[in-house]
Scaffold this active site. Structure first.
Site, PDB file in Angstrom:
ATOM      1  N   CYS A 121      -6.428  -9.369 -56.430  1.00  0.00           N
ATOM      2  CA  CYS A 121      -6.092 -10.281 -55.322  1.00  0.00           C
ATOM      3  C   CYS A 121      -6.619 -11.701 -55.505  1.00  0.00           C
ATOM      4  CB  CYS A 121      -6.529  -9.708 -53.979  1.00  0.00           C
ATOM      5  SG  CYS A 121      -8.309  -9.526 -53.811  1.00  0.00           S
ATOM      6  N   CYS A 129      -3.271  -7.204 -53.857  1.00  0.00           N
ATOM      7  CA  CYS A 129      -4.165  -6.597 -54.848  1.00  0.00           C
ATOM      8  C   CYS A 129      -3.433  -5.963 -56.026  1.00  0.00           C
ATOM      9  CB  CYS A 129      -5.076  -5.574 -54.177  1.00  0.00           C
ATOM     10  SG  CYS A 129      -6.102  -6.297 -52.876  1.00  0.00           S
ATOM     11  N   LYS A 194     -12.357   2.365 -48.518  1.00  0.00           N
ATOM     12  CA  LYS A 194     -12.276   0.955 -48.158  1.00  0.00           C
ATOM     13  C   LYS A 194     -11.216   0.772 -47.082  1.00  0.00           C
ATOM     14  CE  LYS A 194     -11.328  -3.610 -50.026  1.00  0.00           C
ATOM     15  NZ  LYS A 194     -11.248  -4.450 -51.221  1.00  0.00           N
ATOM     16  N   ARG A 204     -12.148 -13.824 -47.985  1.00  0.00           N
ATOM     17  CA  ARG A 204     -10.826 -14.288 -48.433  1.00  0.00           C
ATOM     18  C   ARG A 204     -10.776 -15.809 -48.459  1.00  0.00           C
ATOM     19  NH1 ARG A 204      -7.238  -9.524 -45.535  1.00  0.00           N
ATOM     20  NH2 ARG A 204      -8.309  -7.863 -46.686  1.00  0.00           N
ATOM     21  N   ARG A 216      -2.968  -5.878 -45.858  1.00  0.00           N
ATOM     22  CA  ARG A 216      -3.287  -4.906 -46.907  1.00  0.00           C
ATOM     23  C   ARG A 216      -3.221  -3.457 -46.398  1.00  0.00           C
ATOM     24  NH1 ARG A 216      -4.757  -8.741 -50.305  1.00  0.00           N
ATOM     25  NH2 ARG A 216      -6.692  -9.933 -50.194  1.00  0.00           N
ATOM     26  N   GLU A 232     -10.389  10.459 -49.759  1.00  0.00           N
ATOM     27  CA  GLU A 232     -10.403   9.408 -50.788  1.00  0.00           C
ATOM     28  C   GLU A 232     -11.622   9.549 -51.697  1.00  0.00           C
ATOM     29  OE1 GLU A 232      -8.463   7.186 -51.861  1.00  0.00           O
ATOM     30  OE2 GLU A 232      -7.049   6.549 -50.329  1.00  0.00           O
ATOM     31  N   LYS A 247     -16.868   0.909 -47.290  1.00  0.00           N
ATOM     32  CA  LYS A 247     -16.801  -0.522 -46.992  1.00  0.00           C
ATOM     33  C   LYS A 247     -15.871  -0.765 -45.819  1.00  0.00           C
ATOM     34  CE  LYS A 247     -15.220  -4.705 -49.188  1.00  0.00           C
ATOM     35  NZ  LYS A 247     -14.191  -5.170 -50.041  1.00  0.00           N
ATOM     36  N   SER A 273     -18.520  -9.781 -45.981  1.00  0.00           N
ATOM     37  CA  SER A 273     -18.644 -11.190 -45.617  1.00  0.00           C
ATOM     38  C   SER A 273     -18.656 -11.426 -44.112  1.00  0.00           C
ATOM     39  CB  SER A 273     -17.497 -11.969 -46.265  1.00  0.00           C
ATOM     40  OG  SER A 273     -16.241 -11.422 -45.897  1.00  0.00           O
ATOM     41  N   TYR A 312     -25.017  -9.774 -49.109  1.00  0.00           N
ATOM     42  CA  TYR A 312     -25.268 -11.184 -49.408  1.00  0.00           C
ATOM     43  C   TYR A 312     -26.706 -11.561 -49.031  1.00  0.00           C
ATOM     44  CZ  TYR A 312     -20.221 -11.058 -49.828  1.00  0.00           C
ATOM     45  OH  TYR A 312     -18.950 -10.721 -50.212  1.00  0.00           O
TER      46      TYR A 312
HETATM   47  C1  PBG Z   1     -11.099  -7.538 -53.412  1.00  0.00           C
HETATM   48  C2  PBG Z   1     -12.286  -7.453 -52.525  1.00  0.00           C
HETATM   49  C3  PBG Z   1     -12.433  -7.870 -51.188  1.00  0.00           C
HETATM   50  C4  PBG Z   1     -13.767  -7.655 -50.852  1.00  0.00           C
HETATM   51  C5  PBG Z   1     -14.384  -7.100 -51.953  1.00  0.00           C
HETATM   52  N1  PBG Z   1     -13.444  -6.975 -52.966  1.00  0.00           N
HETATM   53  C6  PBG Z   1     -11.454  -8.494 -50.272  1.00  0.00           C
HETATM   54  C7  PBG Z   1     -10.333  -7.725 -49.715  1.00  0.00           C
HETATM   55  O1  PBG Z   1     -10.155  -6.535 -49.975  1.00  0.00           O
HETATM   56  O2  PBG Z   1      -9.557  -8.358 -49.014  1.00  0.00           O
HETATM   57  C8  PBG Z   1     -14.399  -8.009 -49.539  1.00  0.00           C
HETATM   58  C9  PBG Z   1     -15.831  -8.406 -49.618  1.00  0.00           C
HETATM   59  C10 PBG Z   1     -16.365  -9.081 -48.414  1.00  0.00           C
HETATM   60  O3  PBG Z   1     -15.672  -9.272 -47.387  1.00  0.00           O
HETATM   61  O4  PBG Z   1     -17.543  -9.441 -48.461  1.00  0.00           O
HETATM   62  N2  PBG Z   1     -10.070  -6.689 -53.080  1.00  0.00           N
END
Ligand code: PBG
Length: 327
Positions: A121, A129, A194, A204, A216, A232, A247, A273, A312
């Site tokens: 992505c 992705c 995820k 993003r 997504r 999964e 996640k 994030s 982070y």
């Molecule tokens: C890539 C990916 C993402 C994150 C980790 N790997 C973004 C998404 O799936 O849109 C998110 C990490 C975060 O928000 O800190 N696919």
């Protein structure tokens, strides 16, 4: 009062409270996600993630040094390429941003442990992705490109790869290609569980990877589902995943617990994030105490069953652990 059991007895002093703690945390369990970007002399703060930066390869070592000094040993690299295209070709280019960053990082800080996020992505012009067939992400051809990406990361020095795309069968595809090339010892940490989450918003922005259309939800999971998370996780273990990730972390403690109780591999959780941004924003407003919230979120994730924590706030946490504030 006639009471034999008095739970408060074990809460009387800090020393005693520390002795009877059920959850222990250790800096060795932390992974710091870090953004590397094409270009030179770049150290750009990410607007929605105050205190987090995009580093060009020449600036990255300064941050790696800080991490090493803080006692953080594990880094997860995310690449932001200068050029994006339909098929994300910079993801598996030999001189791609992650590949170059890895070579330099390994040269300067060989003792750190490098994990790479494997996804398209950040590299596709449409921000999805995988490869598109019309408006739909085409699973099987995408798996081939993901495997190719993982192999090129490992060839550039990655110690572990972490696919985050949520295509079906990608762990098997990556495992096979790594093995065929002799990398039988390289572990795979699968972003197995995820969810399609609004908590990824700031990431993003950081990676310029928001999908150009749609969302997504046809590949990431629906957050109404818990059992599907177990499915999964088990599937990815069958395909050869060494570590399973859940996640986001903060709103998904039930899922972490369920997965941890079911699987016999280490479980990681990613405080994403949006979790970081909310803490930062709340603290800036003066409405919450940042350091105490960071500690509480981390411990709650371990308490839920994770033994690895991507955050982070890794540097801050390593410091708090050193100071004995948690642990
Ligand atoms: C890539 C990916 C993402 C994150 C980790 N790997 C973004 C998404 O799936 O849109 C998110 C990490 C975060 O928000 O800190 N696919």
């Amino acid at each position: 009062m006639d009471m034999v059991i008095r739970p408060r007895r074990l809460r009387k002093t800090e020393t005693l409270r520390k002795m009877v703690r059920e959850t222990r945390v250790n800096a060795a369990s932390l992974i710091y996600p870090m953004f590397v970007i094409d270009g030179e002399e770049i150290e750009e703060e990410i607007p929605s993630m105050e205190g987090q930066y995009r580093y060009s390869v020449d600036r990255m070592p300064y941050e790696l040094e800080k991490l090493a000094q803080a006692g953080v040993t594990n880094v997860m690299l995310f690449g932001i390429p200068a050029h994006k295209d339909e098929c994300g070709s910079q993801a598996y280019a030999e001189d791609g941003i992650v590949q170059r960053a890895l070579r330099e990082a390994k040269r300067q800080f060989p003792d750190l442990y490098y994990i790479t996020d494997v996804c398209l992505c950040e590299y596709t012009s449409h921000g999805h992705c995988g490869l598109l067939k019309g408006d739909y992400v085409d699973n099987d051809p995408t798996v081939d490109l993901l495997a190719k990406t993982a192999l090129s990361h490992v060839q550039a020095g990655a110690d572990m790869v972490a696919p985050s795309d949520m295509m079906d069968g990608r762990v098997a595809g990556i495992r096979r290609l790594l093995d065929d090339n002799g990398y039988v010892e390289t572990p795979i940490m699968s972003y197995a569980v995820k969810y399609a989450s609004a908590f990824y918003g700031p990431f993003r922005e950081a990676a310029g990877s928001a999908p150009a259309f749609g969302d997504r939800k046809s590949y990431q999971m629906d957050y109404h589902n818990r059992k599907e998370g177990v499915k999964e996780a088990l599937l990815d273990i069958d395909e050869g995943a060494d570590i399973i990730m859940v996640k986001p972390a903060m709103a998904y403690g039930d899922v972490i617990r369920e997965v941890a109780d079911t699987v016999d591999v280490p479980v990681a959780a990613y405080s994403v994030s949006g979790e970081y941004a909310m803490v930062k924003a709340g603290a800036k407003m003066g409405w919450i105490e940042e350091d105490r919230i960071i500690c509480e979120m981390a411990v709650s994730t371990f308490r839920a069953g994770a033994s690895i924590y991507l955050t982070y706030f890794a540097k801050e946490l390593a410091q708090y652990i050193k100071e004995g504030r948690i642990g």
